[in-house]
Each structure stands twice: as C-alpha cells, then as structure tokens.
Design an enzyme around this catalytic site. Structure first.
Site, PDB file in Angstrom:
ATOM      1  N   SER A   7       0.798  -1.161  -0.008  1.00 13.83           N
ATOM      2  CA  SER A   7      -0.062  -0.048   0.135  1.00 13.83           C
ATOM      3  C   SER A   7       1.026   1.238   0.006  1.00 13.83           C
ATOM      4  CB  SER A   7      -1.022   0.054   1.279  1.00 13.83           C
ATOM      5  OG  SER A   7      -0.246  -0.335   2.391  1.00 13.83           O
ATOM      6  N   GLU A   9       1.147   5.437   0.812  1.00 13.39           N
ATOM      7  CA  GLU A   9       0.490   6.649   1.628  1.00 13.39           C
ATOM      8  C   GLU A   9       0.528   8.004   1.026  1.00 13.39           C
ATOM      9  OE1 GLU A   9       0.884   6.363   5.888  1.00 13.39           O
ATOM     10  OE2 GLU A   9       1.146   8.467   6.092  1.00 13.39           O
ATOM     11  N   ASP A 100      -1.955  13.638  17.003  1.00 17.46           N
ATOM     12  CA  ASP A 100      -1.303  14.340  17.931  1.00 17.46           C
ATOM     13  C   ASP A 100      -1.838  15.922  17.860  1.00 17.46           C
ATOM     14  OD1 ASP A 100       0.820  12.549  19.098  1.00 17.46           O
ATOM     15  OD2 ASP A 100       1.582  12.722  17.029  1.00 17.46           O
ATOM     16  N   PHE A 207      12.044  14.839  11.471  1.00 19.95           N
ATOM     17  CA  PHE A 207      10.921  14.265  11.772  1.00 19.95           C
ATOM     18  C   PHE A 207      10.849  12.822  12.553  1.00 19.95           C
ATOM     19  CE2 PHE A 207       7.175  11.778   9.461  1.00 19.95           C
ATOM     20  CZ  PHE A 207       6.331  12.330  10.017  1.00 19.95           C
ATOM     21  N   HIS A 257       4.145  -0.961   3.458  1.00 18.21           N
ATOM     22  CA  HIS A 257       3.441   0.150   3.273  1.00 18.21           C
ATOM     23  C   HIS A 257       4.309   1.234   3.283  1.00 18.21           C
ATOM     24  CE1 HIS A 257       0.055   3.132   4.117  1.00 18.21           C
ATOM     25  NE2 HIS A 257       0.947   3.690   4.944  1.00 18.21           N
TER      26      HIS A 257
HETATM   27  P1  FAD Z   1      -2.526   5.335  20.562  1.00 21.94           P
HETATM   28  O1  FAD Z   1      -2.563   3.945  20.315  1.00 21.94           O
HETATM   29  O2  FAD Z   1      -3.777   5.713  21.336  1.00 21.94           O
HETATM   30  O3  FAD Z   1      -1.160   5.386  21.371  1.00 21.94           O
HETATM   31  C1  FAD Z   1      -0.815   6.816  21.696  1.00 21.94           C
HETATM   32  C2  FAD Z   1       0.109   6.730  22.970  1.00 21.94           C
HETATM   33  O4  FAD Z   1      -0.715   6.433  24.085  1.00 21.94           O
HETATM   34  C3  FAD Z   1       1.256   5.529  22.987  1.00 21.94           C
HETATM   35  O5  FAD Z   1       2.367   6.050  23.711  1.00 21.94           O
HETATM   36  C4  FAD Z   1       0.433   4.494  23.745  1.00 21.94           C
HETATM   37  O6  FAD Z   1       1.394   3.715  24.442  1.00 21.94           O
HETATM   38  C5  FAD Z   1      -0.185   5.380  24.782  1.00 21.94           C
HETATM   39  N1  FAD Z   1      -1.375   4.753  25.351  1.00 21.94           N
HETATM   40  C6  FAD Z   1      -2.503   4.161  24.586  1.00 21.94           C
HETATM   41  N2  FAD Z   1      -3.542   3.626  25.324  1.00 21.94           N
HETATM   42  C7  FAD Z   1      -3.233   4.147  26.572  1.00 21.94           C
HETATM   43  C8  FAD Z   1      -3.754   3.956  27.823  1.00 21.94           C
HETATM   44  N3  FAD Z   1      -5.142   3.493  28.045  1.00 21.94           N
HETATM   45  N4  FAD Z   1      -3.397   4.566  29.022  1.00 21.94           N
HETATM   46  C9  FAD Z   1      -1.964   5.168  29.106  1.00 21.94           C
HETATM   47  N5  FAD Z   1      -1.412   5.242  27.660  1.00 21.94           N
HETATM   48  C10 FAD Z   1      -1.924   4.857  26.544  1.00 21.94           C
HETATM   49  N6  FAD Z   1      -1.185  11.161  12.745  1.00 21.94           N
HETATM   50  C11 FAD Z   1      -1.996  12.094  12.234  1.00 21.94           C
HETATM   51  O7  FAD Z   1      -2.309  13.241  12.837  1.00 21.94           O
HETATM   52  N7  FAD Z   1      -2.686  11.946  11.114  1.00 21.94           N
HETATM   53  C12 FAD Z   1      -2.371  10.783  10.232  1.00 21.94           C
HETATM   54  O8  FAD Z   1      -2.902  10.584   9.178  1.00 21.94           O
HETATM   55  C13 FAD Z   1      -1.449   9.818  10.847  1.00 21.94           C
HETATM   56  N8  FAD Z   1      -1.264   8.551  10.104  1.00 21.94           N
HETATM   57  C14 FAD Z   1      -0.336   7.704  10.771  1.00 21.94           C
HETATM   58  C15 FAD Z   1      -0.101   6.399  10.070  1.00 21.94           C
HETATM   59  C16 FAD Z   1       0.674   5.515  10.562  1.00 21.94           C
HETATM   60  C17 FAD Z   1       0.659   4.230  10.090  1.00 21.94           C
HETATM   61  C18 FAD Z   1       1.503   5.771  11.866  1.00 21.94           C
HETATM   62  C19 FAD Z   1       2.242   4.892  12.332  1.00 21.94           C
HETATM   63  C20 FAD Z   1       1.201   6.814  12.479  1.00 21.94           C
HETATM   64  C21 FAD Z   1       0.350   7.783  12.054  1.00 21.94           C
HETATM   65  N9  FAD Z   1       0.182   9.027  12.511  1.00 21.94           N
HETATM   66  C22 FAD Z   1      -0.703  10.092  11.992  1.00 21.94           C
HETATM   67  C23 FAD Z   1       0.883   9.643  13.723  1.00 21.94           C
HETATM   68  C24 FAD Z   1       0.009   9.168  15.235  1.00 21.94           C
HETATM   69  O9  FAD Z   1      -1.259   9.921  14.946  1.00 21.94           O
HETATM   70  C25 FAD Z   1       0.693   9.429  16.152  1.00 21.94           C
HETATM   71  O10 FAD Z   1       1.936   8.565  16.274  1.00 21.94           O
HETATM   72  C26 FAD Z   1      -0.019   9.629  17.753  1.00 21.94           C
HETATM   73  O11 FAD Z   1       1.033  10.037  18.642  1.00 21.94           O
HETATM   74  C27 FAD Z   1      -0.288   8.254  18.032  1.00 21.94           C
HETATM   75  O12 FAD Z   1      -1.389   7.682  17.658  1.00 21.94           O
HETATM   76  P2  FAD Z   1      -1.743   5.949  17.800  1.00 21.94           P
HETATM   77  O13 FAD Z   1      -3.172   5.972  16.864  1.00 21.94           O
HETATM   78  O14 FAD Z   1      -0.900   5.304  17.590  1.00 21.94           O
HETATM   79  O15 FAD Z   1      -2.267   6.501  19.416  1.00 21.94           O
END
Ligand code: FAD
Length: 276
Positions: A7, A9, A100, A207, A257
């Site tokens: 895929s 991005e 974020d 980054f 990806h």
């Molecule tokens: P989560 O899985 O919620 O984790 C975030 C943090 O919180 C981690 O440190 C985790 O360990 C911690 N955590 C989770 N649950 C709990 C809990 N219950 N208690 C305490 N801590 C917890 N960002 C964007 O803004 N737009 C995008 O389109 C985008 N695309 C991305 C695509 C990919 C493939 C990747 C890998 C990242 C992408 N990001 C994007 C970045 C991503 O949004 C950031 O890395 C963000 O900080 C974390 O998102 P997440 O979904 O992994 O969060």
C-alpha cells in the site's frame, strides 16, 4: 503463505496544483497494483475536507482508498459524521489513529486513545470497515515503557483492528522482535512495515526525532557526509531501504506500506529493485 499486501500513503495536497501532481503520482503508482492508497488526516480534523476530496479522487480513478482518521480533539458526533460520509462514498477501509494535537491548545475532545476510536467505529458501523491501526516497533515516544506500549497495541487489536501498519524504522531487528512479542500475546493480525524512502536528510532527522524513529548512528553519519549532494544521498538511501525491505520480506513481513511523500520515484525504484 497468505498473499502479501502493498500500500502507498499520500498526504492531502493544499492546492489545485498539488492535487494535479498527486494524480500523476497516483497514476504511476497504480501500475504497481497496490491493495490501497491511504490518505493522512490532520489531527483535530484540520484536513477533513481535503482528505475526503483526495479519497474521492482515488476511488473515482478505480483504486481503493483508505482514509486515515484521527480522533484526538474530536467529538463522537464529528467522527460519526465522517464515518457516515465515508460509508456513503463506498469507502470500506480506514486507518484509525489517535493523532497528535498541535502544541498547547485545543480541547482533547471525547477520545483519549486509538483503541477507543476503533471501539467506536465497530459499535457504529459493525464490520463495514476494514480497520488498520498504528504499531511502533521502536516504541511510541509517549509510551511509559515497551511493555505498556505493547499492551496498548493489544488493546487496539482487541477493540477490533484487522491489521496494523508500523511507524517507519531503519532497523529490521526492531520489527522482527516487535512481531515476536506481539505473537507471544496471542495476536495474529498482519503487521505491515511502514517504509520511509530516504530523501532530504535534515527533514528526515527532524521528523524521526519527533516520532521516535531511530536513525542508527552509522546511517546518520553516512548521510551527513553527503551534505548538499542530494543525488548521492538519494542513491545511497535507495540502497539502504531496498536492502531492508528485502530482509523484511524474506523474514516473513506480510507486505510493505510506503510513506511516499506524494512522490512516485523512490517507491517505484525500490519496488523494481525488489523484483515485486
Ligand atoms: P495510540 O495507540 O492511542 O497510542 C498513543 C500513545 O498512548 C502511545 O504512547 C500508547 O502507548 C499510549 N496509550 C494508549 N492507550 C493508553 C492507555 N489506555 N493509557 C495510557 N497510555 C496509553 N497522525 C495524524 O495526525 N494523522 C495521520 O494521518 C497519521 N497517520 C499515521 C499512520 C501510521 C501508519 C502511523 C504509524 C502513525 C500515523 N500518525 C498520524 C501519527 C500518530 O497519530 C501518532 O503517532 C500519535 O501520537 C499516536 O497515534 P496512535 O493511533 O498510535 O495512538
């Protein structure tokens, strides 16, 4: 062996000119027959309309699109509206993220973590969407520990994710160890490595520091030696990334990806060198 998935991005362009360029990139990459093109989504919904427009354009061209959806700064109602819109557009695939918040402002909204978003999507739309979540072989920068991050990853899987895409990395061992540790928890879903071609070193270093992707010292030092010689830097970067992809696929990675940065060239070259 299950079929490998590939895929690509994109980020949603800001201008009509950027959109035209992206169309040309997409047409070139479509020839490689990826499973889907994903489109990023600015935290707090800042690119909502542009992401949707880009996704529509991809679908209209006959390729499958998977919009990213981040939940931080959003309400349930915001997310419900977006899901309804995507459903009406025939979108069946999402990348569900926390996102974020831009520093120091905005309300965090009604979602704290990505597992809550996955749970919400499943409750609202059942099995309509195939859901990807993010994985961090080198540990998410805000995680309390490796173990806590692993537990958080499992929470997203338990909430209903179908597969995962990793943050990019330059160390294949980190990926293999992460997959082993995830499997030890009984999690079987595909974990597809996210691949970042090496282009601009200064940008990449900045980054990588922010997102917690480690550039190994030997690679950093070597990249620094190229200075402004972008052609040599890119040529070297292509060698390094192709070797890593080769190792990942040989070691059982279920696909790749590519973070294309809206450019077809580096991804196509790596693809051809891998003989895919
Ligand atoms: P989560 O899985 O919620 O984790 C975030 C943090 O919180 C981690 O440190 C985790 O360990 C911690 N955590 C989770 N649950 C709990 C809990 N219950 N208690 C305490 N801590 C917890 N960002 C964007 O803004 N737009 C995008 O389109 C985008 N695309 C991305 C695509 C990919 C493939 C990747 C890998 C990242 C992408 N990001 C994007 C970045 C991503 O949004 C950031 O890395 C963000 O900080 C974390 O998102 P997440 O979904 O992994 O969060």
């Amino acid at each position: 062996m299950t079929e490998r998935t590939f895929s690509f991005e994109f980020f949603p362009p800001k201008t009509a000119e950027g959109m035209d360029k992206l169309r040309a990139t997409r047409e070139q990459l479509a020839q490689l027959n990826p499973k889907f093109f994903s489109v990023t989504f600015g935290a707090g919904g800042s690119t909502r309309d542009r992401t949707l427009e880009t996704v529509r354009d991809i679908q209209a061209s006959g390729s499958a699109a998977a919009p990213h959806l981040s939940c931080i700064g959003s309400t349930e109602e915001n997310i419900r509206e977006i899901l309804t819109e995507y459903k009406s557009q025939g979108i069946r695939h999402l990348v569900a993220l926390r996102g974020d918040l831009p520093s120091g402002n905005m309300d965090a909204g009604e979602f704290n973590y990505a597992n809550e978003l996955v749970d919400f999507i499943r409750c609202e739309t059942g099995d309509w969407f195939e859901i990807e979540v993010a994985a961090y072989p080198e540990v998410h920068p805000q995680a309390r520990s490796y173990t806590a991050d692993l537990a958080n990853f499992k929470r997203k899987v338990d909430a209903g994710a179908d597969s995962a895409i990793t943050q990019y990395f330059f160390n294949a061992d980190a990926y293999f160890r992460f997959v082993d540790d995830v499997r030890a928890q009984g999690v079987t879903l595909p974990i597809v490595p996210g691949i970042m071609p090496i282009g601009n070193y200064v940008q990449l270093a900045r980054f990588s520091d922010a997102c917690g992707a480690e550039i190994p010292r030997w690679l950093r030092k070597k990249l620094e030696t190229y200075g402004d010689d972008m052609a040599s830097l890119r040529a070297f970067g292509l060698d390094v990334i192709t070797d890593m992809c080769d190792r990942l696929l040989a070691g059982g990675a279920p696909g790749l990806h590519f973070y294309t940065m809206n450019q077809a060239g580096p991804t196509t070259t790596i693809w051809q060198r891998l003989g895919l």
